[in-house]
Design a protein around this motif. Structure first.
Motif, PDB file in Angstrom:
ATOM      1  N   GLU A 212       0.854  -1.052   0.055  1.00  0.00           N
ATOM      2  CA  GLU A 212       0.033   0.083   0.238  1.00  0.00           C
ATOM      3  C   GLU A 212       0.803   1.155  -0.019  1.00  0.00           C
ATOM      4  O   GLU A 212       0.732   2.237  -0.612  1.00  0.00           O
ATOM      5  CB  GLU A 212      -0.802  -0.017   1.327  1.00  0.00           C
ATOM      6  CG  GLU A 212      -1.771   0.994   1.281  1.00  0.00           C
ATOM      7  CD  GLU A 212      -3.050   0.805   0.449  1.00  0.00           C
ATOM      8  OE1 GLU A 212      -3.524   1.769  -0.052  1.00  0.00           O
ATOM      9  OE2 GLU A 212      -3.423  -0.338   0.360  1.00  0.00           O
TER      10      GLU A 212
ATOM     11  N   ARG B  41      -2.385  -5.349  -0.650  1.00  0.00           N
ATOM     12  CA  ARG B  41      -3.451  -4.692  -1.605  1.00  0.00           C
ATOM     13  C   ARG B  41      -3.151  -5.655  -2.742  1.00  0.00           C
ATOM     14  O   ARG B  41      -2.046  -5.931  -3.193  1.00  0.00           O
ATOM     15  CB  ARG B  41      -3.359  -3.416  -1.672  1.00  0.00           C
ATOM     16  CG  ARG B  41      -4.318  -2.773  -2.672  1.00  0.00           C
ATOM     17  CD  ARG B  41      -4.460  -1.249  -2.661  1.00  0.00           C
ATOM     18  NE  ARG B  41      -5.619  -0.944  -3.420  1.00  0.00           N
ATOM     19  CZ  ARG B  41      -6.275   0.118  -3.120  1.00  0.00           C
ATOM     20  NH1 ARG B  41      -5.682   1.011  -2.081  1.00  0.00           N
ATOM     21  NH2 ARG B  41      -7.381   0.490  -3.827  1.00  0.00           N
TER      22      ARG B  41
ATOM     23  N   ASP C  54      -3.877   5.810 -11.724  1.00  0.00           N
ATOM     24  CA  ASP C  54      -4.777   6.083 -10.705  1.00  0.00           C
ATOM     25  C   ASP C  54      -6.099   5.344 -10.855  1.00  0.00           C
ATOM     26  O   ASP C  54      -6.045   4.087 -11.280  1.00  0.00           O
ATOM     27  CB  ASP C  54      -5.187   7.638 -10.936  1.00  0.00           C
ATOM     28  CG  ASP C  54      -5.817   7.859 -12.417  1.00  0.00           C
ATOM     29  OD1 ASP C  54      -6.069   7.255 -13.057  1.00  0.00           O
ATOM     30  OD2 ASP C  54      -5.879   9.314 -12.857  1.00  0.00           O
ATOM     31  N   ASN C  55      -7.227   5.950 -10.233  1.00  0.00           N
ATOM     32  CA  ASN C  55      -8.487   5.107 -10.235  1.00  0.00           C
ATOM     33  C   ASN C  55      -8.346   3.816  -9.477  1.00  0.00           C
ATOM     34  O   ASN C  55      -8.936   2.728  -9.823  1.00  0.00           O
ATOM     35  CB  ASN C  55      -9.030   4.896 -11.656  1.00  0.00           C
ATOM     36  CG  ASN C  55      -9.207   6.005 -12.415  1.00  0.00           C
ATOM     37  OD1 ASN C  55      -9.763   7.098 -12.183  1.00  0.00           O
ATOM     38  ND2 ASN C  55      -8.845   6.009 -13.918  1.00  0.00           N
ATOM     39  N   LEU C  56      -7.564   3.758  -8.339  1.00  0.00           N
ATOM     40  CA  LEU C  56      -7.653   2.769  -7.583  1.00  0.00           C
ATOM     41  C   LEU C  56      -8.776   2.170  -6.917  1.00  0.00           C
ATOM     42  O   LEU C  56      -8.913   1.059  -6.564  1.00  0.00           O
ATOM     43  CB  LEU C  56      -6.437   2.949  -6.464  1.00  0.00           C
ATOM     44  CG  LEU C  56      -5.074   3.006  -6.791  1.00  0.00           C
ATOM     45  CD1 LEU C  56      -4.106   3.408  -5.809  1.00  0.00           C
ATOM     46  CD2 LEU C  56      -4.553   1.587  -7.468  1.00  0.00           C
ATOM     47  N   GLY C  57      -9.612   3.064  -6.319  1.00  0.00           N
ATOM     48  CA  GLY C  57     -10.738   2.829  -5.841  1.00  0.00           C
ATOM     49  C   GLY C  57     -10.325   2.413  -4.281  1.00  0.00           C
ATOM     50  O   GLY C  57      -9.265   2.603  -3.698  1.00  0.00           O
ATOM     51  N   THR C  58     -11.278   2.012  -3.439  1.00  0.00           N
ATOM     52  CA  THR C  58     -11.169   1.671  -1.965  1.00  0.00           C
ATOM     53  C   THR C  58     -10.897   0.014  -1.738  1.00  0.00           C
ATOM     54  O   THR C  58     -10.336  -0.102  -0.732  1.00  0.00           O
ATOM     55  CB  THR C  58     -12.204   2.254  -1.218  1.00  0.00           C
ATOM     56  OG1 THR C  58     -13.491   1.666  -1.616  1.00  0.00           O
ATOM     57  CG2 THR C  58     -12.325   3.891  -1.139  1.00  0.00           C
ATOM     58  N   ALA C  59     -11.458  -0.569  -2.939  1.00  0.00           N
ATOM     59  CA  ALA C  59     -11.581  -2.248  -2.293  1.00  0.00           C
ATOM     60  C   ALA C  59      -9.942  -2.678  -2.643  1.00  0.00           C
ATOM     61  O   ALA C  59      -9.145  -2.326  -3.478  1.00  0.00           O
ATOM     62  CB  ALA C  59     -12.227  -2.887  -3.608  1.00  0.00           C
ATOM     63  N   LYS C  60      -9.503  -3.471  -1.434  1.00  0.00           N
ATOM     64  CA  LYS C  60      -8.264  -4.068  -1.355  1.00  0.00           C
ATOM     65  C   LYS C  60      -8.251  -5.265  -2.277  1.00  0.00           C
ATOM     66  O   LYS C  60      -7.114  -5.688  -2.494  1.00  0.00           O
ATOM     67  CB  LYS C  60      -7.841  -4.118   0.018  1.00  0.00           C
ATOM     68  CG  LYS C  60      -7.441  -2.758   0.728  1.00  0.00           C
ATOM     69  CD  LYS C  60      -7.046  -2.993   1.953  1.00  0.00           C
ATOM     70  CE  LYS C  60      -6.600  -1.510   2.664  1.00  0.00           C
ATOM     71  NZ  LYS C  60      -5.790  -0.803   1.961  1.00  0.00           N
ATOM     72  N   HIS C  61      -9.075  -6.149  -2.441  1.00  0.00           N
ATOM     73  CA  HIS C  61      -9.331  -7.306  -3.359  1.00  0.00           C
ATOM     74  C   HIS C  61      -8.576  -8.512  -2.466  1.00  0.00           C
ATOM     75  O   HIS C  61      -7.856  -9.350  -3.229  1.00  0.00           O
ATOM     76  CB  HIS C  61      -8.913  -7.163  -4.768  1.00  0.00           C
ATOM     77  CG  HIS C  61      -9.870  -6.023  -5.301  1.00  0.00           C
ATOM     78  ND1 HIS C  61     -11.086  -6.019  -5.428  1.00  0.00           N
ATOM     79  CD2 HIS C  61      -9.381  -4.922  -5.858  1.00  0.00           C
ATOM     80  CE1 HIS C  61     -11.382  -4.922  -6.346  1.00  0.00           C
ATOM     81  NE2 HIS C  61     -10.436  -4.251  -6.550  1.00  0.00           N
TER      82      HIS C  61
END
Length: 395
Positions: A58, A104, A122-129
């Motif tokens: 992260e 992550r 960019d456009n990572l979002g919040t989900a760590k999957h």
């Protein structure tokens, strides 16, 4: 003669499990658990990826775009052996172990691959999957409770718990004796004057299997008391529960009860105030249970659904009342006033309500194809009209 609720209470009192056994999980479908399913492992057994992508640290994504060296791959069943150091990442696939130090997974759709590097703009979002170790369940957790019937969903959980076998209640062995000189094996009646195809035992056997029985045999008997007595003795030696169809009235050749008298038949009830099916009876002989059903097809199946189903359910480890779950339904056609016996009307279900089938004859067979409900009408009930709410049972 007793009322239906009394007969159902008698069945509920005696319908107890017959003992437990362990069976391979591949043979456990529709069996009832005698012990809970307890997980032997954590699931998942480690942190795993929920998506295809790249396992990263992260802290390496604090500034974007980020360019990370791809140092290896992690597959389900064969993870990456090393850890993820600063400035690096690991190509990872769904279900694969997340390498040490990675916290992550960046999905592959937002990663550009440039040779040995993964570029994340960019456009990572919040989900760590990432599915954490034991996030589904932990070792020692109860996944399926005792008394549950194992369907396809429960079997997935039991197998996921790493169980090779499960402890279940034993299925009651059931043997059916069909009585009547007029009965012939299906496929042969057309060639025999006065014969009719024996149909009841097939329906009774299938119904009993649905509720947990193991069918030991189905036999046809002539109306000969000596032969029937021999068959009764042999049936009691082979089965936990014997079902007799026909011969329960008061005719000269109605020997359904008499055939068990030499075996010490003790009646628990001899008739029930219902329509159809008044002659249904239940007893014990040589420590085994014996149920007598009427010979008419509809009467036999109605009484089997009302009294044999909860009996078999209880012997199999289920709550007997699980077989008698009445629900409310809206009438689409009128019903006449009920007489002095509680009546179970055969009906068909539609999206907006229920409608009685055209024939309510106790010997009917064709209408059974469409009748998927029983509607309960209390003795003395007044006529019902369209829109009235009635009690219905899946048939």
């Amino acid at each position: 003669m007793i009322y239906f609720d009394q007969a159902a209470a008698v069945v509920g009192d005696i319908a107890k499990p017959l003992g437990s056994e362990s069976v391979p999980i591949g043979e456990a479908h529709r069996r009832v658990l005698a012990e809970p399913v307890v997980a032997r492992v954590d699931s998942p057994p480690s942190d795993v990826s929920a998506m295809d992508g790249y396992a990263v640290r992260e802290e390496d994504l604090l500034r974007l775009p980020a360019q990370l060296r791809v140092i290896g791959e992690s597959f389900a069943g064969s993870g990456f052996t090393g850890g993820v150091s600063p400035g690096s990442c690991v190509r990872i696939f769904t279900g694969a172990p997340v390498p040490p130090h990675a916290d992550r997974v960046v999905i592959q759709e937002i990663v550009r691959r440039e040779g040995d590097f993964a570029v994340i703009d960019d456009n990572l979002g919040t989900a760590k999957h990432v599915r954490g170790l034991g996030s589904d369940f932990r070792k020692g957790a109860v996944l399926v409770g005792s008394g549950a019937r194992l369907g396809y969903r429960q079997l997935v959980a039991a197998a996921g718990a790493d169980l090779a076998e499960v402890k279940v209640w034993r299925r009651p062995n059931l043997l059916i004796l069909g009585t009547g000189d007029e009965l012939a094996t299906p496929g042969s009646a057309a060639d025999t004057t006065g014969a009719i195809p024996e149909s009841v035992s097939f329906g009774v056997a299938a119904l009993a299997e649905v509720w947990g029985a193991s069918i030991r045999d189905r036999l046809r008997l002539p109306d000969d008391l000596k032969a029937m007595e021999r068959a009764a003795a042999q049936a009691l030696d082979k089965a936990d529960l014997v079902v007799v169809t026909g011969g329960a009235s008061v005719g000269e050749k109605d020997f359904a009860k008499a055939m068990f008298e030499r075996q010490g038949l003790e009646l628990l009830f001899s008739k029930v105030a219902i329509k159809p099916g008044k002659p249904v009876w239940l007893g014990r002989a040589k420590g085994k249970l014996v149920m007598g059903l009427p010979g008419n097809p509809t009467s036999a199946l109605v009484t089997a659904r009302l009294l044999l189903a909860p009996l078999v359910a209880g012997l199999s480890g289920l709550d007997p009342q699980s077989a008698l779950r009445w629900r409310k339904a809206t009438l689409l056609a009128p019903l006449p006033a009920c007489g002095d016996r509680e009546t179970f009307v055969r009906a068909r279900e539609f999206p907006d309500g229920v409608e009685p089938v055209s024939s309510q004859d106790s010997s009917a067979q064709k209408m059974l194809v469409d009748a998927d409900l029983l509607l309960r009408r209390r003795a003395g009930a007044i006529a019902a009209v369209d829109g009235d709410i009635v009690a219905a049972l899946d048939f």
